[in-house]
Design a protein around this motif. Structure first.
Motif, PDB file in Angstrom:
ATOM      1  N   THR A   1       0.846  -1.198   0.000  1.00 24.92           N
ATOM      2  CA  THR A   1       0.000   0.000   0.000  1.00 24.92           C
ATOM      3  C   THR A   1       0.877   1.242   0.000  1.00 24.92           C
ATOM      4  OG1 THR A   1      -0.083   0.209   2.402  1.00 24.92           O
ATOM      5  CG2 THR A   1      -1.772  -1.171   1.396  1.00 24.92           C
ATOM      6  N   PHE A   2       0.371   2.301  -0.614  1.00 24.17           N
ATOM      7  CA  PHE A   2       1.071   3.591  -0.556  1.00 24.17           C
ATOM      8  C   PHE A   2       0.124   4.714  -0.958  1.00 24.17           C
ATOM      9  CE2 PHE A   2       2.025   1.595  -4.632  1.00 24.17           C
ATOM     10  CZ  PHE A   2       1.640   2.568  -5.539  1.00 24.17           C
ATOM     11  N   LEU A   3       0.449   5.906  -0.492  1.00 27.29           N
ATOM     12  CA  LEU A   3      -0.348   7.091  -0.829  1.00 27.29           C
ATOM     13  C   LEU A   3       0.602   8.120  -1.448  1.00 27.29           C
ATOM     14  CD1 LEU A   3      -3.023   8.754  -0.560  1.00 27.29           C
ATOM     15  CD2 LEU A   3      -2.202   9.459   1.683  1.00 27.29           C
TER      16      LEU A   3
ATOM     17  N   ILE B   1       2.776   3.740 -10.466  1.00 26.90           N
ATOM     18  CA  ILE B   1       1.407   3.217 -10.400  1.00 26.90           C
ATOM     19  C   ILE B   1       0.610   4.197  -9.531  1.00 26.90           C
ATOM     20  CG2 ILE B   1      -0.068   1.324  -9.543  1.00 26.90           C
ATOM     21  CD1 ILE B   1       2.397  -0.509  -9.802  1.00 26.90           C
ATOM     22  N   GLY B   2      -0.668   4.429  -9.853  1.00 28.32           N
ATOM     23  CA  GLY B   2      -1.552   5.209  -8.989  1.00 28.32           C
ATOM     24  C   GLY B   2      -1.495   6.699  -9.263  1.00 28.32           C
TER      25      GLY B   2
ATOM     26  N   VAL C   1      -4.379   9.454  -3.727  1.00 25.21           N
ATOM     27  CA  VAL C   1      -5.261   8.275  -3.661  1.00 25.21           C
ATOM     28  C   VAL C   1      -4.492   7.105  -3.051  1.00 25.21           C
ATOM     29  CG1 VAL C   1      -6.653   6.639  -5.016  1.00 25.21           C
ATOM     30  CG2 VAL C   1      -6.480   9.038  -5.731  1.00 25.21           C
ATOM     31  N   LEU C   2      -5.073   6.511  -1.980  1.00 30.60           N
ATOM     32  CA  LEU C   2      -4.410   5.364  -1.344  1.00 30.60           C
ATOM     33  C   LEU C   2      -4.466   4.181  -2.307  1.00 30.60           C
ATOM     34  CD1 LEU C   2      -3.107   4.099   1.214  1.00 30.60           C
ATOM     35  CD2 LEU C   2      -5.400   3.328   1.838  1.00 30.60           C
ATOM     36  N   GLU C   3      -3.291   3.670  -2.624  1.00 29.50           N
ATOM     37  CA  GLU C   3      -3.202   2.564  -3.583  1.00 29.50           C
ATOM     38  C   GLU C   3      -2.974   1.246  -2.860  1.00 29.50           C
ATOM     39  OE1 GLU C   3      -3.510   2.119  -6.816  1.00 29.50           O
ATOM     40  OE2 GLU C   3      -4.044   4.229  -7.164  1.00 29.50           O
TER      41      GLU C   3
ATOM     42  N   TYR D   1       9.937   1.563  -9.621  1.00 28.88           N
ATOM     43  CA  TYR D   1       9.336   2.593  -8.770  1.00 28.88           C
ATOM     44  C   TYR D   1      10.218   3.826  -8.617  1.00 28.88           C
ATOM     45  CZ  TYR D   1       5.693  -0.656  -7.154  1.00 28.88           C
ATOM     46  OH  TYR D   1       4.631  -1.512  -7.076  1.00 28.88           O
ATOM     47  N   GLU D   2       9.548   4.954  -8.395  1.00 30.50           N
ATOM     48  CA  GLU D   2      10.255   6.213  -8.138  1.00 30.50           C
ATOM     49  C   GLU D   2      10.954   6.136  -6.771  1.00 30.50           C
ATOM     50  OE1 GLU D   2       9.162  10.945  -8.302  1.00 30.50           O
ATOM     51  OE2 GLU D   2       7.661   9.552  -7.544  1.00 30.50           O
ATOM     52  N   GLU D   3      10.212   5.688  -5.741  1.00 26.23           N
ATOM     53  CA  GLU D   3      10.788   5.466  -4.411  1.00 26.23           C
ATOM     54  C   GLU D   3      10.713   3.974  -4.144  1.00 26.23           C
ATOM     55  OE1 GLU D   3      12.246   7.477  -2.425  1.00 26.23           O
ATOM     56  OE2 GLU D   3      11.671   9.432  -3.235  1.00 26.23           O
ATOM     57  N   VAL D   4      11.846   3.347  -4.093  1.00 28.94           N
ATOM     58  CA  VAL D   4      11.874   1.889  -3.932  1.00 28.94           C
ATOM     59  C   VAL D   4      11.888   1.536  -2.441  1.00 28.94           C
ATOM     60  CG1 VAL D   4      13.211  -0.207  -4.398  1.00 28.94           C
ATOM     61  CG2 VAL D   4      13.121   1.634  -6.099  1.00 28.94           C
ATOM     62  N   ALA D   5      10.970   0.651  -2.037  1.00 29.49           N
ATOM     63  CA  ALA D   5      10.997   0.150  -0.653  1.00 29.49           C
ATOM     64  C   ALA D   5      11.918  -1.065  -0.625  1.00 29.49           C
ATOM     65  CB  ALA D   5       9.599  -0.251  -0.220  1.00 29.49           C
ATOM     66  N   TYR D   6      12.940  -1.006   0.206  1.00 29.19           N
ATOM     67  CA  TYR D   6      13.812  -2.190   0.344  1.00 29.19           C
ATOM     68  C   TYR D   6      14.409  -2.198   1.735  1.00 29.19           C
ATOM     69  CZ  TYR D   6      17.946   0.790  -0.338  1.00 29.19           C
ATOM     70  OH  TYR D   6      18.908   1.746  -0.208  1.00 29.19           O
ATOM     71  N   ASP D   7      14.768  -3.402   2.203  1.00 24.42           N
ATOM     72  CA  ASP D   7      15.393  -3.575   3.521  1.00 24.42           C
ATOM     73  C   ASP D   7      16.721  -4.291   3.339  1.00 24.42           C
ATOM     74  OD1 ASP D   7      12.956  -2.727   4.734  1.00 24.42           O
ATOM     75  OD2 ASP D   7      12.174  -4.767   4.471  1.00 24.42           O
ATOM     76  N   VAL D   8      17.651  -3.971   4.218  1.00 22.32           N
ATOM     77  CA  VAL D   8      18.928  -4.697   4.247  1.00 22.32           C
ATOM     78  C   VAL D   8      19.125  -5.182   5.684  1.00 22.32           C
ATOM     79  CG1 VAL D   8      21.424  -4.526   3.960  1.00 22.32           C
ATOM     80  CG2 VAL D   8      19.919  -3.298   2.385  1.00 22.32           C
TER      81      VAL D   8
END
Ligand SMILES: [Zn+2]
Length: 369
Positions: A177-179, A188-189, A193-195, A224-231
């Protein structure tokens, strides 16, 4: 097509990363111009006069050696001192010298691994571990149609290796989810608008030295423009680096018969061993070059025999007291195999460019008569 000498050095460092060198060592560029274009490379144990001669005959612009040409900082370059005159002769001939020394010894697939393989050892482990590679888990969330591209990018950066398996990853589908807020340009989105989007959680592991490259390639391949990732840092260690190896023969042999096998496998005119020729040996420690200082480690690892070079009288006596047989197959004798292996590695990687790669195997340092 000629390549820059620095490109060849980069290929050597894939096998023997510089960070694995001991602190006192001086691997890397010894002399010459890393920008020099190279059509022919000579690989040798030492930067010796005979090697310079062979390089001249071959028209090689670069010599890759195991032993460095320069150990101590040079204060002058005097032609009346043999070692300095040799360095000057390489410079005068326009032949660059690059060395991979203790970094090649400590590397997986390096000096002692090649020696262990040549002697037919199985279940091979590092004898004197120096460091274990730190591992990270990298996790990102990707639209399904882009998973393969992101996975390929991570793999190309060296992520996803477990032992001899490449492309290791885990993928599970879920909902992200993202807004998108003001000023965004979402893939995308729409803004405000909450996606809720269908995504794949893609996870894989990456060794510490490759983490930066893996993240940067992953970000480039991700849509994606802002990539969600964890290390995540992992408690589990990766590959172990260090000197010497210990492994096992398929079956036990009397020491004298094994010594004979070593002589043949290393193509030597002779070698010497200490210990009772009839004693059975099965667990074998090896260290290419001068490895007598690893006798204690070899005993602790349960080895019956240590195969190395440059063994002094008292070192062999001390090993014998500890019931460790020693085979001295010579410094060059135990290191020539890695020269052959390094030559094959360079040949394979430079074949497409048509660069010639030749090996110069050192003659025995001592003559038997
Ligand atoms: Zn050596």
């Amino acid at each position: 097509m000629p390549v820059a000498a620095a490109h060849v050095a980069g290929i050597v460092e894939e096998l023997a990363p510089r960070r694995l060198a001991e602190e006192w060592d001086n691997p890397g560029w010894q002399l010459g111009d890393p920008r020099r274009l190279v059509k022919s490379v000579l690989v040798a144990l030492d930067p010796a006069p005979a090697v310079l001669e062979r390089a001249r005959e071959l028209g090689a612009e670069l010599v890759v050696t195991h032993h460095p040409l320069v150990f101590r900082p040079l204060k002058h370059l005097r032609l009346d001192l043999p070692e300095e005159a040799l360095a000057a002769a390489f410079l005068n001939a326009g032949i660059a010298v690059y060395s991979a020394h203790t970094n090649l010894d400590n590397a997986p697939g390096g000096t002692s691994d090649v020696l262990a393989a040549r002697l037919g050892l199985e279940k091979v482990e590092v004898l004197a571990p120096r460091e274990a590679e730190k591992l990270y888990k990298i996790v990102t969330f990707v639209p399904p149609e882009h998973v393969d591209a992101v996975h390929r990018a991570l793999t190309a950066a060296g992520a996803g290796w477990i032992g001899n398996y490449s492309h290791c990853s885990f993928q599970v589908e879920g909902t992200g989810t993202f807004l998108p807020l003001e000023g965004t340009n979402p893939f995308i989105g729409r803004q405000g608008v909450l996606e809720r989007v269908h995504e794949v959680r893609l996870e894989t592991i990456v060794p510490a030295p490759k983490l930066g490259e893996a993240v940067s390639r992953m970000l480039k391949a991700h849509p994606y423009e802002e990539v969600a990732y964890d290390v995540y840092p992992l408690a589990r260690a990766g590959q172990t680096y260090g000197l010497g190896r210990v492994g096992e023969l398929a079956e036990a042999l009397p020491l004298a018969a094994f010594a004979q096998q070593v002589k043949e496998a290393l193509d030597l005119a002779g070698l010497w061993y200490s210990g009772d020729g009839g004693q059975p040996v099965r667990r074998v420690a090896v260290c290419g070059g001068s490895g007598a200082s690893l006798a204690g480690r070899a005993r602790a690892a349960g080895a019956d025999v240590l195969v190395t070079g440059d063994v002094k009288y008292h070192e062999a006596q001390a090993a014998r007291l500890g019931r460790l047989a020693v085979i001295d197959a010579g410094h060059a004798g135990t290191e020539n195999p890695v020269i052959t292996a390094l030559t094959a590695h360079l040949k394979e990687r430079l074949a497409a460019e048509g660069v010639q790669v030749s090996a110069y195997l050192a003659p025995p340092e001592r003559r038997f008569c």
